[in-house]
Design a protein around this motif. Sequence first.
Motif, PDB file in Angstrom:
ATOM      1  N   TYR A 182      66.433   3.681  43.447  1.00  0.00           N
ATOM      2  CA  TYR A 182      67.164   4.991  43.842  1.00  0.00           C
ATOM      3  C   TYR A 182      66.315   6.298  44.252  1.00  0.00           C
ATOM      4  CZ  TYR A 182      70.851   2.831  41.049  1.00  0.00           C
ATOM      5  OH  TYR A 182      71.633   1.987  40.483  1.00  0.00           O
ATOM      6  N   MET A 183      64.959   6.009  44.259  1.00  0.00           N
ATOM      7  CA  MET A 183      64.100   7.049  44.958  1.00  0.00           C
ATOM      8  C   MET A 183      63.964   6.696  46.562  1.00  0.00           C
ATOM      9  SD  MET A 183      63.585   9.477  42.897  1.00  0.00           S
ATOM     10  CE  MET A 183      62.467  10.423  43.600  1.00  0.00           C
ATOM     11  N   SER A 184      64.416   5.570  46.832  1.00  0.00           N
ATOM     12  CA  SER A 184      64.114   5.169  48.320  1.00  0.00           C
ATOM     13  C   SER A 184      65.506   5.701  49.150  1.00  0.00           C
ATOM     14  CB  SER A 184      63.992   3.698  48.392  1.00  0.00           C
ATOM     15  OG  SER A 184      62.893   3.373  47.547  1.00  0.00           O
ATOM     16  N   PRO A 185      65.240   6.047  50.409  1.00  0.00           N
ATOM     17  CA  PRO A 185      66.551   6.442  51.021  1.00  0.00           C
ATOM     18  C   PRO A 185      67.333   5.074  51.326  1.00  0.00           C
ATOM     19  CG  PRO A 185      64.639   6.601  52.597  1.00  0.00           C
ATOM     20  CD  PRO A 185      64.175   6.068  51.117  1.00  0.00           C
TER      21      PRO A 185
ATOM     22  N   VAL B  78      67.199  14.729  51.595  1.00  0.00           N
ATOM     23  CA  VAL B  78      66.332  15.248  50.292  1.00  0.00           C
ATOM     24  C   VAL B  78      65.953  16.585  50.320  1.00  0.00           C
ATOM     25  CG1 VAL B  78      64.163  14.808  49.032  1.00  0.00           C
ATOM     26  CG2 VAL B  78      65.127  12.825  50.228  1.00  0.00           C
ATOM     27  N   PRO B  79      66.186  17.433  49.464  1.00  0.00           N
ATOM     28  CA  PRO B  79      65.871  18.863  49.421  1.00  0.00           C
ATOM     29  C   PRO B  79      64.187  18.948  49.700  1.00  0.00           C
ATOM     30  CG  PRO B  79      67.190  18.201  47.420  1.00  0.00           C
ATOM     31  CD  PRO B  79      66.682  16.939  48.119  1.00  0.00           C
ATOM     32  N   GLU B  80      63.944  20.106  50.153  1.00  0.00           N
ATOM     33  CA  GLU B  80      62.636  20.415  50.833  1.00  0.00           C
ATOM     34  C   GLU B  80      61.708  20.400  49.800  1.00  0.00           C
ATOM     35  OE1 GLU B  80      60.258  20.492  53.795  1.00  0.00           O
ATOM     36  OE2 GLU B  80      62.302  20.740  54.297  1.00  0.00           O
ATOM     37  N   GLN B  81      62.070  20.795  48.504  1.00  0.00           N
ATOM     38  CA  GLN B  81      61.047  20.819  47.594  1.00  0.00           C
ATOM     39  C   GLN B  81      60.739  19.548  46.783  1.00  0.00           C
ATOM     40  OE1 GLN B  81      64.009  22.273  47.664  1.00  0.00           O
ATOM     41  NE2 GLN B  81      64.879  22.320  45.479  1.00  0.00           N
ATOM     42  N   PHE B  82      61.546  18.595  47.471  1.00  0.00           N
ATOM     43  CA  PHE B  82      61.295  17.256  46.562  1.00  0.00           C
ATOM     44  C   PHE B  82      60.743  16.186  47.750  1.00  0.00           C
ATOM     45  CE2 PHE B  82      64.475  18.853  43.813  1.00  0.00           C
ATOM     46  CZ  PHE B  82      63.593  18.969  42.691  1.00  0.00           C
ATOM     47  N   LYS B  83      60.400  16.599  49.058  1.00  0.00           N
ATOM     48  CA  LYS B  83      60.163  15.506  50.283  1.00  0.00           C
ATOM     49  C   LYS B  83      58.851  15.140  49.904  1.00  0.00           C
ATOM     50  CE  LYS B  83      63.492  17.181  53.894  1.00  0.00           C
ATOM     51  NZ  LYS B  83      63.533  17.539  55.193  1.00  0.00           N
ATOM     52  N   PHE B  84      58.097  15.930  49.364  1.00  0.00           N
ATOM     53  CA  PHE B  84      56.553  15.208  48.812  1.00  0.00           C
ATOM     54  C   PHE B  84      56.867  13.993  48.256  1.00  0.00           C
ATOM     55  CE2 PHE B  84      57.496  17.375  44.858  1.00  0.00           C
ATOM     56  CZ  PHE B  84      57.052  16.382  44.020  1.00  0.00           C
ATOM     57  N   VAL B  85      57.969  13.790  47.487  1.00  0.00           N
ATOM     58  CA  VAL B  85      58.032  12.339  46.618  1.00  0.00           C
ATOM     59  C   VAL B  85      58.068  11.418  47.809  1.00  0.00           C
ATOM     60  CG1 VAL B  85      59.869  10.906  44.977  1.00  0.00           C
ATOM     61  CG2 VAL B  85      59.167  13.468  44.671  1.00  0.00           C
ATOM     62  N   MET B  86      58.704  11.359  49.055  1.00  0.00           N
ATOM     63  CA  MET B  86      59.073  10.531  49.951  1.00  0.00           C
ATOM     64  C   MET B  86      57.619  10.022  50.391  1.00  0.00           C
ATOM     65  SD  MET B  86      61.988   9.373  50.075  1.00  0.00           S
ATOM     66  CE  MET B  86      63.646   9.863  49.458  1.00  0.00           C
TER      67      MET B  86
ATOM     68  N   LEU C   3      58.253   2.563  50.769  1.00  0.00           N
ATOM     69  CA  LEU C   3      59.329   1.899  51.344  1.00  0.00           C
ATOM     70  C   LEU C   3      59.970   3.062  52.281  1.00  0.00           C
ATOM     71  CD1 LEU C   3      60.739  -0.288  48.614  1.00  0.00           C
ATOM     72  CD2 LEU C   3      59.383  -0.871  50.401  1.00  0.00           C
ATOM     73  N   ALA C   4      59.877   4.153  52.128  1.00  0.00           N
ATOM     74  CA  ALA C   4      60.913   5.404  52.741  1.00  0.00           C
ATOM     75  C   ALA C   4      60.399   5.232  54.234  1.00  0.00           C
ATOM     76  CB  ALA C   4      60.383   6.789  52.286  1.00  0.00           C
TER      77      ALA C   4
END
Length: 272
Positions: free
Chosen positions: A197-200, A208-216, A221-222
Amino acid sequence: MDYIRKYVTNLKDLIQYKNLIQEFTKRDFLQRYKGSYLGMIWALISPLVMLAVYSFIFIIVFQNKWGEVGVDSDATYTLMIFSGLVPFYIFSETINRSLGVVVGNPNYVKKVVIPVEILPISVTLSTIINQLFGLGLLVLGKIIFIDTNHRTLLLVPLILLPIVVVSLGCSFIFSALGVYIRDMAHAVALILNILFYMSPIFYPSTQVPEQFKFVMKFNPLAPIIDMWRDVIIKGIPFDGAMYFQYMCGATVFLIFGLGVFYYLRKGFADVI
């Protein structure tokens, strides 16, 4: 230096067993459907059924839109999902099957004198061959339903290579850890579920919101999924610099994974 020398020697020995790797891969693939009525047709049915389920949930029930210009039809959205599912299935199935591949073949560890690393390699290759059916459906669907540049489909072997390298590295690591940590399957199932679910897969990375893009950036796999969509669905060549960086990182990870396997395999016979 001694460890590096031994590492290189092991690699040279492994190359000599390429015919045996082919046989193990063929046997592993055929055993998947041994005794079933439909045989390898299941390799086509399984991804189609899952794609139908996800399409129903996200398109019919939630009425989701992809959120990018030019991607507004249900067929395109469905293929966008499929282009994320195929590489994820290669990755996740390889890890899941590698967990028990050494434990499940104690004779190859204790009695038969062959490189044990052949087992995770054959599992990885068998999984990729199995998922090629889904990749073929994806390419066929793109040609039929989406009128974008078809010439980029010639790049498909190149975008398949990164997921193969990363999956093989994971296969070495988890097949070795699975010998010592029998609870590993439960932890891996949880991690893969989160990664799913964390993969696009059901949404574009740009959403993905800007503040959470670091997760990608921490999701291996992203970038692979984005490359698959660009090449197969959108008809856009992938970014060469990004591809080179990712392949270098994936290769380093593969070398690391094989090193972990070599380090841990000396205790396999005692534990099994």
